[in-house]
Design a protein around this motif. Structure first.
Motif, PDB file in Angstrom:
ATOM      1  N   LYS A  54       0.845  -1.178   0.000  1.00 40.57           N
ATOM      2  CA  LYS A  54       0.000   0.000   0.000  1.00 40.57           C
ATOM      3  C   LYS A  54       0.889   1.238   0.000  1.00 40.57           C
ATOM      4  CE  LYS A  54      -1.990   2.043   3.573  1.00 40.57           C
ATOM      5  NZ  LYS A  54      -2.868   2.329   4.745  1.00 40.57           N
ATOM      6  N   CYS A  55       0.643   2.117  -0.966  1.00 42.15           N
ATOM      7  CA  CYS A  55       1.431   3.346  -1.066  1.00 42.15           C
ATOM      8  C   CYS A  55       0.989   4.311   0.031  1.00 42.15           C
ATOM      9  CB  CYS A  55       1.257   3.967  -2.451  1.00 42.15           C
ATOM     10  SG  CYS A  55       2.191   5.498  -2.662  1.00 42.15           S
ATOM     11  N   ALA A  56       1.935   4.793   0.836  1.00 40.54           N
ATOM     12  CA  ALA A  56       1.606   5.684   1.949  1.00 40.54           C
ATOM     13  C   ALA A  56       1.484   7.137   1.510  1.00 40.54           C
ATOM     14  CB  ALA A  56       2.670   5.566   3.039  1.00 40.54           C
ATOM     15  N   ASP A  57       2.032   7.496   0.327  1.00 45.28           N
ATOM     16  CA  ASP A  57       2.011   8.890  -0.116  1.00 45.28           C
ATOM     17  C   ASP A  57       0.847   9.191  -1.058  1.00 45.28           C
ATOM     18  OD1 ASP A  57       4.265   9.333   1.348  1.00 45.28           O
ATOM     19  OD2 ASP A  57       5.655   9.075  -0.342  1.00 45.28           O
ATOM     20  N   CYS A  58       0.123   8.157  -1.500  1.00 42.62           N
ATOM     21  CA  CYS A  58      -0.958   8.378  -2.474  1.00 42.62           C
ATOM     22  C   CYS A  58      -2.332   8.465  -1.816  1.00 42.62           C
ATOM     23  CB  CYS A  58      -0.983   7.246  -3.511  1.00 42.62           C
ATOM     24  SG  CYS A  58       0.442   7.252  -4.603  1.00 42.62           S
ATOM     25  N   ALA A  59      -2.432   8.142  -0.543  1.00 38.55           N
ATOM     26  CA  ALA A  59      -3.745   8.150   0.104  1.00 38.55           C
ATOM     27  C   ALA A  59      -4.141   9.580   0.447  1.00 38.55           C
ATOM     28  CB  ALA A  59      -3.711   7.288   1.357  1.00 38.55           C
ATOM     29  N   PRO A  60      -5.447   9.945   0.378  1.00 35.68           N
ATOM     30  CA  PRO A  60      -6.470   9.133  -0.320  1.00 35.68           C
ATOM     31  C   PRO A  60      -6.459   9.401  -1.811  1.00 35.68           C
ATOM     32  CG  PRO A  60      -7.504  11.024   0.718  1.00 35.68           C
ATOM     33  CD  PRO A  60      -6.027  11.123   1.018  1.00 35.68           C
ATOM     34  N   PRO A  61      -6.992   8.552  -2.703  1.00 35.05           N
ATOM     35  CA  PRO A  61      -7.532   7.228  -2.347  1.00 35.05           C
ATOM     36  C   PRO A  61      -6.413   6.206  -2.202  1.00 35.05           C
ATOM     37  CG  PRO A  61      -7.719   7.580  -4.690  1.00 35.05           C
ATOM     38  CD  PRO A  61      -7.155   8.863  -4.136  1.00 35.05           C
ATOM     39  N   LEU A  62      -6.746   5.033  -1.673  1.00 28.45           N
ATOM     40  CA  LEU A  62      -5.753   3.994  -1.493  1.00 28.45           C
ATOM     41  C   LEU A  62      -5.212   3.532  -2.839  1.00 28.45           C
ATOM     42  CD1 LEU A  62      -7.394   1.767   1.276  1.00 28.45           C
ATOM     43  CD2 LEU A  62      -5.487   3.355   1.528  1.00 28.45           C
ATOM     44  N   PHE A  63      -3.937   3.314  -2.886  1.00 24.77           N
ATOM     45  CA  PHE A  63      -3.312   2.761  -4.087  1.00 24.77           C
ATOM     46  C   PHE A  63      -2.557   1.510  -3.670  1.00 24.77           C
ATOM     47  CE2 PHE A  63      -0.231   2.350  -7.507  1.00 24.77           C
ATOM     48  CZ  PHE A  63      -1.039   2.547  -8.615  1.00 24.77           C
ATOM     49  N   LEU A  64      -3.018   0.354  -4.143  1.00 26.44           N
ATOM     50  CA  LEU A  64      -2.467  -0.941  -3.747  1.00 26.44           C
ATOM     51  C   LEU A  64      -1.788  -1.589  -4.932  1.00 26.44           C
ATOM     52  CD1 LEU A  64      -5.566  -2.228  -1.738  1.00 26.44           C
ATOM     53  CD2 LEU A  64      -3.620  -0.918  -0.877  1.00 26.44           C
ATOM     54  N   LEU A  65      -0.730  -2.336  -4.660  1.00 26.30           N
ATOM     55  CA  LEU A  65       0.022  -3.040  -5.696  1.00 26.30           C
ATOM     56  C   LEU A  65       0.343  -4.449  -5.221  1.00 26.30           C
ATOM     57  CD1 LEU A  65       2.639  -0.384  -6.913  1.00 26.30           C
ATOM     58  CD2 LEU A  65       0.670  -1.236  -8.201  1.00 26.30           C
ATOM     59  N   CYS A  66       0.318  -5.378  -6.177  1.00 29.16           N
ATOM     60  CA  CYS A  66       0.800  -6.722  -5.864  1.00 29.16           C
ATOM     61  C   CYS A  66       2.321  -6.706  -5.887  1.00 29.16           C
ATOM     62  CB  CYS A  66       0.242  -7.737  -6.876  1.00 29.16           C
ATOM     63  SG  CYS A  66       0.767  -7.450  -8.582  1.00 29.16           S
ATOM     64  N   LEU A  67       2.937  -7.776  -5.393  1.00 29.76           N
ATOM     65  CA  LEU A  67       4.403  -7.814  -5.299  1.00 29.76           C
ATOM     66  C   LEU A  67       5.060  -7.767  -6.677  1.00 29.76           C
ATOM     67  CD1 LEU A  67       4.938 -10.433  -2.436  1.00 29.76           C
ATOM     68  CD2 LEU A  67       4.991  -7.938  -2.304  1.00 29.76           C
TER      69      LEU A  67
END
Length: 443
Positions: free
Chosen positions: A30-43
């Motif tokens: 989970k990107c901590a600088d893009c919230a909000p909204p949440l931005f999630l990435l797989c490995l």
């Protein structure tokens, strides 16, 4: 910067990867600088350095995982979530199915952990108590309260028991097929993305609102079925038959209003009308006694006995009148009268064969509402009424005879009888009618 945190949000959500749009499997980023909204990435996308709009590969991030204990050592948060999902899917008490769905725990482990941490846990005792009191207050006035059983019935699909219970599955406390069963199809391909225009976003929101209204209707119908005890339809119909015919008709008319009132109010309404019907019938009987000059219950019993005798005599005279209008042979009529006289005198009548001069002809067939009637002309309708043949069958026979006549250049009665496997007299009448009307030619 890297930090290990627990999974936030709804534990039953399945988030999507912002890069490849696949369902995320823990651990993920989970990107901590893009919230909000949440931005999630797989490995996989994270290791490739995936960047999109505001997200850059050098942003701070958090590793999202649920591989840590919550309530009991040895049980991770992922297993707690899997246990809750399995209990929701299989129903409380079906520990064999719960263990099969979890794959990582046995039946005894699932049962013991759930009872210890979610039922007997002091942390949840006040909440469970308030929920139980709310449920008891809700089911106080219901027609059929639900009670848990050790082994609820599990009717097989399309069995008689399953049909009697309207597809209800007690082990899951749910129906095999929901009302508006395909409501989710309109919603399965909707995805809210940042690039949506205002009108497209409003359209998707309207579709979701429509879906919620359909879910509300499904919930309302389930509540009506449960509150009024309509799951076992055969038992419900047996309860209806205890009322007189007039009250049953009223019950059938007022059934549509049962959803407006509660089950107890509806039953009280029907019972009050049944009592009113009984009182009116008793009042009518007492008024009849007074008109006939009966002044005591002893006289009423004598009056009822004489009344039944008069009704029996009236039925016999009616029966005699019905018989005489069909019996034209004087000898047969005299034989029937002697037999009835012997029965009235208490003597066993001599059994003999009664022969009649002819057979009673059947009345014409009523074609009102039968499929295919609109395709017939007046003469064809008259034929179907006399022959007592439904229009659909007549049209099928007519088409078969016309096809055979065109193929052979003509048609004989023997050929018609071989094509139409019905009474030969009916076949002859159909054949003569088609010849007379010019539909077919004689061979």
């Amino acid at each position: 910067m890297e930090r290990l945190t627990s999974l936030g949000g709804d534990p039953f959500d399945k988030p999507l990867c912002g890069g490849c749009s696949s369902y995320l499997v823990e651990p993920y980023i989970k990107c901590a600088d893009c919230a909000p909204p949440l931005f999630l990435l797989c490995l996989q996308c994270f290791t490739r350095g995936y960047e999109y709009k505001r997200h850059q590969s050098d942003h701070k991030y958090e590793i999202m995982t649920s591989d840590f204990p919550i309530l009991e050592p040895g049980w991770t948060a992922q297993e707690e979530r899997s246990l809750l999902e399995a209990v929701m899917d299989c129903g409380f008490g079906n520990w064999q199915d719960v263990a099969y769905q979890m794959r990582t725990r046995t039946k005894e482990e699932c049962e013991g952990h759930y009872i210890k941490n979610f039922i007997n846990n002091p942390l949840f005792s006040s909440t469970l108590l308030s929920l139980r009191q709310t449920e008891e207050a809700h089911t106080t006035d219901t027609a059929i309260p639900f009670k848990p059983t050790d082994d609820p019935p599990r009717p097989s699909f399309d069995s008689q028991l399953s049909r009697d219970m309207a597809g209800y599955m007690p082990a899951r406390a749910d129906f095999m097929e929901e009302f508006d069963n395909y409501a989710e199809w309109d919603l399965k391909d909707i995805d809210f993305v940042d690039d949506d225009s205002d009108i497209l976003h409003a359209l998707k929101t309207a579709v979701v609102d429509i879906y919620h209204s359909r879910l509300s209707e499904r919930k309302r119908r389930k509540r009506i079925v449960r509150d009024h005890g309509l799951i076992n339809l055969r038992k419900f119909q047996m309860l209806e038959r205890r009322y007189p015919k007039e009250v049953q008709d009223l019950y059938d008319i007022m059934r549509r209003f049962a959803r407006v009132a509660g089950p107890m109010e509806h039953d009280k309404f029907i019972e009050s009308h049944a009592l009113e019907f009984e009182l009116r019938r008793e009042i009518s009987r007492l008024q009849e006694y007074r008109r006939e000059g009966v002044r005591s219950f002893c006289g009423a019993r004598v009056y009822e006995r004489v009344k039944r005798g008069r009704e029996d005599e009236r039925r016999k005279r009616t029966l005699l009148g019905e018989v005489l209008q069909y019996v034209h042979d004087a000898g047969t009529c005299q034989q029937w009268l002697h037999k009835q006289a012997a029965i009235d005198a208490g003597i066993t009548p001599v059994v003999s064969t009664i022969t009649t001069s002819g057979r009673r002809s059947a009345p014409p067939l009523n074609l009102t509402g039968l499929p295919g009637t609109e395709k017939l002309n007046e003469r064809e309708k008259e034929l179907c009424q006399v022959v007592r043949l439904v229009p659909g069958a007549y049209l099928e026979y007519k088409q078969a005879l016309l096809s055979e006549c065109q193929r052979q250049g003509g048609l004989r009665l023997a050929q018609a009888r071989s094509l139409i496997k019905i009474d030969v007299n009916k076949t002859r009448k159909i054949y003569d009618f088609l010849i007379k009307e010019g539909y077919v030619n004689k061979a």
